[in-house]
Design an enzyme around this catalytic site. Structure first.
Site, short mmCIF file in Angstrom:
data_model
loop_
_atom_site.label_atom_id
_atom_site.label_comp_id
_atom_site.label_asym_id
_atom_site.label_seq_id
_atom_site.Cartn_x
_atom_site.Cartn_y
_atom_site.Cartn_z
N ASN A 122 -3.04 -7.49 8.60
CA ASN A 122 -3.87 -7.33 7.40
C ASN A 122 -3.79 -8.56 6.51
O ASN A 122 -4.78 -8.94 5.89
CB ASN A 122 -3.53 -6.02 6.68
CG ASN A 122 -2.28 -6.10 5.83
OD1 ASN A 122 -2.34 -6.55 4.70
ND2 ASN A 122 -1.14 -5.68 6.37
N HIS A 151 5.43 -5.37 8.81
CA HIS A 151 5.38 -6.77 9.21
C HIS A 151 5.67 -7.69 8.03
O HIS A 151 4.79 -8.37 7.51
CB HIS A 151 4.01 -7.09 9.84
CG HIS A 151 3.95 -6.73 11.28
ND1 HIS A 151 2.78 -6.37 11.92
CD2 HIS A 151 4.91 -6.67 12.23
CE1 HIS A 151 3.04 -6.11 13.19
NE2 HIS A 151 4.32 -6.27 13.39
N HIS A 161 -0.83 -5.33 19.44
CA HIS A 161 -0.29 -4.92 18.13
C HIS A 161 0.35 -3.55 18.27
O HIS A 161 -0.20 -2.65 18.91
CB HIS A 161 -1.43 -4.89 17.11
CG HIS A 161 -0.95 -4.72 15.70
ND1 HIS A 161 -0.54 -3.50 15.20
CD2 HIS A 161 -0.80 -5.60 14.68
CE1 HIS A 161 -0.17 -3.65 13.94
NE2 HIS A 161 -0.32 -4.92 13.61
N THR A 180 -6.42 0.12 11.78
CA THR A 180 -6.55 0.39 10.33
C THR A 180 -6.79 -0.87 9.52
O THR A 180 -7.38 -0.81 8.44
CB THR A 180 -5.28 1.07 9.79
OG1 THR A 180 -4.15 0.28 10.15
CG2 THR A 180 -5.14 2.48 10.32
N GLU A 203 0.51 -0.98 16.42
CA GLU A 203 -0.34 0.16 16.05
C GLU A 203 -1.25 0.55 17.21
O GLU A 203 -1.43 1.73 17.53
CB GLU A 203 -1.19 -0.18 14.81
CG GLU A 203 -2.10 0.97 14.41
CD GLU A 203 -3.05 0.59 13.27
OE1 GLU A 203 -2.63 -0.12 12.34
OE2 GLU A 203 -4.22 1.02 13.32
N CYS A 262 0.87 -1.19 0.00
CA CYS A 262 0.00 0.00 0.00
C CYS A 262 0.91 1.24 0.00
O CYS A 262 2.12 1.12 0.17
CB CYS A 262 -0.87 0.00 1.25
SG CYS A 262 0.13 0.03 2.74
N HIS A 312 3.42 1.62 11.73
CA HIS A 312 2.38 1.47 12.75
C HIS A 312 2.38 2.58 13.78
O HIS A 312 1.48 2.64 14.61
CB HIS A 312 2.57 0.14 13.50
CG HIS A 312 2.73 -1.04 12.59
ND1 HIS A 312 3.95 -1.60 12.29
CD2 HIS A 312 1.81 -1.76 11.92
CE1 HIS A 312 3.77 -2.63 11.48
NE2 HIS A 312 2.49 -2.76 11.23
#
Ligand code: SF4
Length: 296
Positions: free
Chosen positions: A237, A51, A134, A179, A136, A22, A84
């Site tokens: 993700n 990651h 996590h 996210t 983030e 992304c 993150h």
């Protein structure tokens, strides 16, 4: 394409419309490689930049060291902040030690941090729909806790809701999302909270890249017999992409590299295979997988 498996079955390989790197990951990776090439200072990343172990290894080969604590970074070095995001105290500490900080926090993650702080300032009890451990979420919660009187919890499943809120005020609740959260999970939490909160403020902070990759994976999973999902095993993700495929009843293999496909029994039967990749998976890893599947 004349492709024949060892069992002489023709295979059709389809790729998801949206998959792989992304814009947030690309920006961070480009920044780290650029610093590795041009910085006169040793370059460190605080926590894994993204990651994906293969990308981290490439960075390490270029001299970029990944460390877990700001204390491990020598004064006067350069430091990249991961996509993150991190606890803002770490950035303050680094800057106080004359470390050059390049902040590669994804703008979409920054938005969640800002919204969580805004909700805390307005007196809401804040729920982040995401995995508490996590990075983030650790960063988002640390930002929110900078606000006096902040009350913030993280839950990864709707079932965790009531235990997480025990002892906290529940009349005014604000909700944001990791996210990379699955939409269904986020909406389930919102629906559950709506049953008891007198005032509810919701920011859907699932990033567009995640939404597009999940939708494209689900669409492709309807068209094939097997999905191959490429990306770090520690990538939320990517893990969610595999879950989305399985939830509609399509078998999904979550792999990091093509090596995991060699002689895999799941490849002997399907005639149509779909390929997708998480937002932190570089194109070259995906291409190796496609090349291998096409060679069968
Ligand atoms: Fe940013 Fe979304 Fe990519 Fe994460 S997945 S780096 S939030 S664009």
């Amino acid at each position: 394409m004349a492709t024949v498996t060892p069992q002489h079955k023709p295979k059709k390989i389809l790729t998801a419309e949206h998959s792989g790197f992304c814009y947030g990951v690309k920006m961070a990776v480009d920044k780290a490689f650029e610093l590795a090439e041009h910085s006169s200072k040793p370059v460190y990343v605080l926590g894994e930049l993204i990651h994906n172990p293969q990308v981290i290894e490439k960075l390490q080969n270029q001299g970029v060291q990944t460390v877990q604590s700001v204390d491990e970074i020598p004064s006067g070095s350069a430091c990249v902040i991961r996509t993150h995001g991190v606890d803002p105290d770490h950035i303050d500490t680094a800057e106080s030690r004359s470390i050059d900080v390049s902040d590669a926090t994804c703008p979409d993650v920054r938005r969640v941090q800002d919204k969580a702080m805004e909700l805390a300032e307005e007196g809401y009890t804040v729920i982040v729909v995401g995995k508490a451990s996590h990075p983030e979420i650790v960063g988002i919660m640390a930002h929110s806790r900078r606000i006096d009187g902040s009350k913030i919890v993280a839950i990864n499943e709707p079932q965790e809701l009531h235990a997480a809120l025990e002892g906290l005020p529940t009349t005014k609740i604000g909700i944001v999302s990791q996210t990379t959260q699955k939409e269904d999970t986020f909406f389930q939490v919102v629906a559950e909270v709506a049953k008891f909160a007198r005032e509810l403020k919701v920011f859907n902070t699932i990033c567009p890249a995640t939404f597009k990759r999940q939708s494209a994976a689900e669409k492709l999973a309807h068209e094939v017999e097997l999905m191959v999902v490429v990306g770090g095993k520690n990538s939320s993700n990517t893990t969610h992409l595999a879950e989305v495929c399985r939830e509609i009843g399509t078998e999904a293999l979550h792999i990091e590299t093509v090596q995991e496909l060699k002689d895999h029994p799941a490849l002997t039967k399907p005639e149509t295979i779909g390929v997708t990749a998480g937002a932190s998976t570089p194109d070259w890893l995906v291409q190796e997988v496609i090349d291998y599947l096409q060679s069968l």
